[in-house]
Design a protein around this motif. Structure first.
Motif, mmCIF file in Angstrom:
data_model
loop_
_atom_site.group_PDB
_atom_site.id
_atom_site.type_symbol
_atom_site.label_atom_id
_atom_site.label_comp_id
_atom_site.label_asym_id
_atom_site.label_seq_id
_atom_site.Cartn_x
_atom_site.Cartn_y
_atom_site.Cartn_z
ATOM 1 N N LYS A 1 0.807 -1.217 0.000
ATOM 2 C CA LYS A 1 0.000 0.000 0.000
ATOM 3 C C LYS A 1 0.849 1.280 0.000
ATOM 4 C CE LYS A 1 -3.840 -2.262 0.006
ATOM 5 N NZ LYS A 1 -4.698 -2.283 -1.219
ATOM 6 N N THR A 2 2.160 1.154 -0.194
ATOM 7 C CA THR A 2 2.966 2.373 -0.301
ATOM 8 C C THR A 2 2.486 3.175 -1.508
ATOM 9 O OG1 THR A 2 4.660 1.110 -1.512
ATOM 10 C CG2 THR A 2 5.005 1.457 0.854
ATOM 11 N N PRO A 3 2.314 4.480 -1.354
ATOM 12 C CA PRO A 3 1.635 5.255 -2.392
ATOM 13 C C PRO A 3 2.485 5.659 -3.597
ATOM 14 C CG PRO A 3 2.124 6.645 -0.497
ATOM 15 C CD PRO A 3 2.510 5.243 -0.109
ATOM 16 N N TYR A 4 3.826 5.540 -3.491
ATOM 17 C CA TYR A 4 4.660 6.067 -4.571
ATOM 18 C C TYR A 4 5.659 5.030 -5.087
ATOM 19 C CZ TYR A 4 2.766 10.235 -2.407
ATOM 20 O OH TYR A 4 1.901 11.151 -1.867
ATOM 21 N N LYS A 5 5.909 5.079 -6.384
ATOM 22 C CA LYS A 5 6.951 4.252 -6.981
ATOM 23 C C LYS A 5 8.315 4.834 -6.588
ATOM 24 C CE LYS A 5 4.028 3.478 -11.038
ATOM 25 N NZ LYS A 5 3.873 3.757 -12.492
ATOM 26 N N THR A 6 9.304 3.981 -6.523
ATOM 27 C CA THR A 6 10.642 4.450 -6.159
ATOM 28 C C THR A 6 11.604 4.298 -7.333
ATOM 29 O OG1 THR A 6 11.107 2.284 -5.160
ATOM 30 C CG2 THR A 6 10.312 4.029 -3.704
ATOM 31 N N ASN A 7 11.081 4.547 -8.517
ATOM 32 C CA ASN A 7 11.900 4.549 -9.732
ATOM 33 C C ASN A 7 11.339 5.582 -10.701
ATOM 34 O OD1 ASN A 7 9.540 2.861 -10.160
ATOM 35 N ND2 ASN A 7 10.450 2.260 -12.095
ATOM 36 N N TRP A 8 12.191 6.030 -11.604
ATOM 37 C CA TRP A 8 11.749 6.839 -12.737
ATOM 38 C C TRP A 8 11.673 5.882 -13.923
ATOM 39 C CZ3 TRP A 8 10.583 11.450 -10.857
ATOM 40 C CH2 TRP A 8 11.383 12.053 -9.876
ATOM 41 N N SER A 9 10.555 5.860 -14.614
ATOM 42 C CA SER A 9 10.440 4.932 -15.739
ATOM 43 C C SER A 9 9.580 5.535 -16.837
ATOM 44 C CB SER A 9 9.845 3.604 -15.284
ATOM 45 O OG SER A 9 8.510 3.770 -14.844
ATOM 46 N N GLY A 10 9.697 4.946 -18.011
ATOM 47 C CA GLY A 10 8.912 5.413 -19.141
ATOM 48 C C GLY A 10 9.195 4.598 -20.373
ATOM 49 N N GLY A 11 8.549 4.964 -21.460
ATOM 50 C CA GLY A 11 8.734 4.224 -22.697
ATOM 51 C C GLY A 11 8.412 5.058 -23.918
ATOM 52 N N PHE A 12 8.923 4.598 -25.059
ATOM 53 C CA PHE A 12 8.682 5.256 -26.338
ATOM 54 C C PHE A 12 8.008 4.269 -27.287
ATOM 55 C CE2 PHE A 12 12.568 7.253 -24.626
ATOM 56 C CZ PHE A 12 12.136 8.569 -24.551
ATOM 57 N N THR A 13 6.978 4.736 -27.971
ATOM 58 C CA THR A 13 6.227 3.903 -28.898
ATOM 59 C C THR A 13 6.666 4.180 -30.323
ATOM 60 O OG1 THR A 13 4.310 3.914 -27.419
ATOM 61 C CG2 THR A 13 3.926 3.297 -29.705
ATOM 62 N N ARG A 14 6.998 3.132 -31.059
ATOM 63 C CA ARG A 14 7.362 3.281 -32.468
ATOM 64 C C ARG A 14 6.108 3.601 -33.281
ATOM 65 N NH1 ARG A 14 10.541 -1.413 -34.851
ATOM 66 N NH2 ARG A 14 11.676 0.222 -35.956
ATOM 67 N N ALA A 15 6.268 4.417 -34.306
ATOM 68 C CA ALA A 15 5.122 4.888 -35.083
ATOM 69 C C ALA A 15 4.692 3.869 -36.134
ATOM 70 C CB ALA A 15 5.467 6.213 -35.767
ATOM 71 N N THR A 16 3.409 3.749 -36.288
ATOM 72 C CA THR A 16 2.684 2.904 -37.238
ATOM 73 C C THR A 16 2.765 1.438 -36.854
ATOM 74 O OG1 THR A 16 4.297 2.253 -38.962
ATOM 75 C CG2 THR A 16 3.424 4.515 -39.056
ATOM 76 N N ALA A 17 1.780 0.681 -37.338
ATOM 77 C CA ALA A 17 1.689 -0.743 -37.004
ATOM 78 C C ALA A 17 2.786 -1.574 -37.654
ATOM 79 C CB ALA A 17 0.325 -1.275 -37.436
ATOM 80 N N LEU A 18 3.498 -0.990 -38.603
ATOM 81 C CA LEU A 18 4.554 -1.745 -39.284
ATOM 82 C C LEU A 18 5.856 -1.760 -38.504
ATOM 83 C CD1 LEU A 18 3.969 -0.622 -42.987
ATOM 84 C CD2 LEU A 18 3.175 -2.707 -41.829
ATOM 85 N N ARG A 19 5.977 -0.876 -37.509
ATOM 86 C CA ARG A 19 7.202 -0.848 -36.696
ATOM 87 C C ARG A 19 6.890 -1.488 -35.351
ATOM 88 N NH1 ARG A 19 7.097 4.218 -39.198
ATOM 89 N NH2 ARG A 19 8.845 4.561 -40.638
ATOM 90 N N ARG A 20 7.398 -2.666 -35.136
ATOM 91 C CA ARG A 20 7.096 -3.413 -33.923
ATOM 92 C C ARG A 20 8.228 -3.317 -32.904
ATOM 93 N NH1 ARG A 20 2.875 -6.863 -34.083
ATOM 94 N NH2 ARG A 20 1.469 -6.333 -35.778
ATOM 95 N N GLY A 21 7.880 -3.570 -31.664
ATOM 96 C CA GLY A 21 8.846 -3.498 -30.577
ATOM 97 C C GLY A 21 8.671 -2.211 -29.794
ATOM 98 N N GLY A 22 8.812 -2.291 -28.489
ATOM 99 C CA GLY A 22 8.667 -1.114 -27.644
ATOM 100 C C GLY A 22 9.948 -0.811 -26.899
ATOM 101 N N TYR A 23 10.222 0.469 -26.672
ATOM 102 C CA TYR A 23 11.406 0.923 -25.940
ATOM 103 C C TYR A 23 11.018 1.283 -24.504
ATOM 104 C CZ TYR A 23 13.449 1.665 -30.632
ATOM 105 O OH TYR A 23 13.918 1.512 -31.910
ATOM 106 N N TYR A 24 11.868 0.953 -23.552
ATOM 107 C CA TYR A 24 11.563 1.185 -22.141
ATOM 108 C C TYR A 24 12.830 1.588 -21.399
ATOM 109 C CZ TYR A 24 10.009 0.153 -17.344
ATOM 110 O OH TYR A 24 9.694 0.235 -16.020
ATOM 111 N N PHE A 25 12.652 2.424 -20.359
ATOM 112 C CA PHE A 25 13.802 2.770 -19.513
ATOM 113 C C PHE A 25 13.376 2.790 -18.055
ATOM 114 C CE2 PHE A 25 11.970 6.750 -21.158
ATOM 115 C CZ PHE A 25 11.670 7.429 -19.982
ATOM 116 N N ASN A 26 14.305 2.444 -17.176
ATOM 117 C CA ASN A 26 14.061 2.416 -15.742
ATOM 118 C C ASN A 26 15.304 2.935 -15.035
ATOM 119 O OD1 ASN A 26 12.280 1.075 -13.429
ATOM 120 N ND2 ASN A 26 14.409 0.618 -12.955
#
Length: 231
Positions: free
Chosen positions: A81-106
């Motif tokens: 029940k701790t209210p906050y995450k203890t990391n910075w994270s995010g991701g980038f989405t490749r454009a259009t359905a023809l470009r597959r795979g997702g980018y992520y950072f932590n």
């Protein structure tokens, strides 16, 4: 300030360490300015990283700010029940359905990494991937066995079946690859590396090194445009 000079300050990781020790709303509200200041550093870094990535890929994420995940945890269905995450994270989405795979950072003290791949492929996408690998495993083996891949990511990661996937021969020469349920690439970084002057370049190059794998998967999945990528 040029993009190459954008860094993550040590204070951004220190904030997370202190938050972990004081993960409650009273402390967070009393230190909201400290949080917003550090968040600004992470947003600027994500913006700079997005700019670098758009030089070698087409990203539909519009800004570094939009790439970031919220620090507020959803505790409704969690025993923690701790209210906050203890990391910075995010991701980038490749454009259009023809470009597959997702980018992520932590970014997290003692547990920072750059990652990408396919977290939860749709069943029909998984079938396409396995069919292609079974037909000819040489292309993907060359990619994940390349010097660049091994030096960057070590090996292909992700959950695997303990048994043979339905419809495939347990004696298939590619059975080790056919058992994968996820296809993940991950490169760890130390706190010192994350806060170094060269981290932006290193993070971007890590994403560049994912492209042969993403290009292979994109070609395999071209006939199935609505599959799931890592988010």
């Amino acid at each position: 300030m040029s993009a190459q000079n954008v860094t993550i300050p040590a204070s951004a990781l220190q904030f997370l360490k202190t938050l972990k020790e004081n993960n409650n709303r009273d402390w967070f509200n009393a230190n909201k300015d400290f949080y917003l200041d550090q968040l600004g550093h992470i947003e600027r870094f994500a913006d700079a990283l997005l700019g670098e990535m758009n030089a070698h890929d087409v990203i539909e994420t519009v800004s570094g700010k939009k790439s970031l995940h919220r620090i507020y945890r959803d505790t409704r269905f969690s025993q923690d029940k701790t209210p906050y995450k203890t990391n910075w994270s995010g991701g980038f989405t490749r454009a259009t359905a023809l470009r597959r795979g997702g980018y992520y950072f932590n970014f997290e003290p003692g547990n920072s990494f750059i990652a990408g791949g396919f977290w939860a492929p749709e069943p029909k996408d998984m079938k396409l991937i396995r069919d292609d690998i079974s037909f000819d495993p040489k292309p993907i083996r060359e990619i994940i066995g390349s010097t660049t891949f091994r030096e960057t990511f070590g090996s292909l990661q992700g959950e695997q079946l303990k048994t043979t996937p339905k419809g495939f021969d347990p004696n298939d020469e590619a059975i080790d690859l056919l058992r994968y349920k996820q296809f993940l690439l991950q490169r760890p970084f130390t706190d010192k590396e994350v806060t170094s002057d060269g981290f932006l370049e290193a993070a971007n190059q890590t994403f560049v090194n994912m492209r042969p794998f993403f290009d292979y998967m994109s070609e395999v999945l071209a006939s199935s445009p609505d599959g799931s990528s890592l988010t």
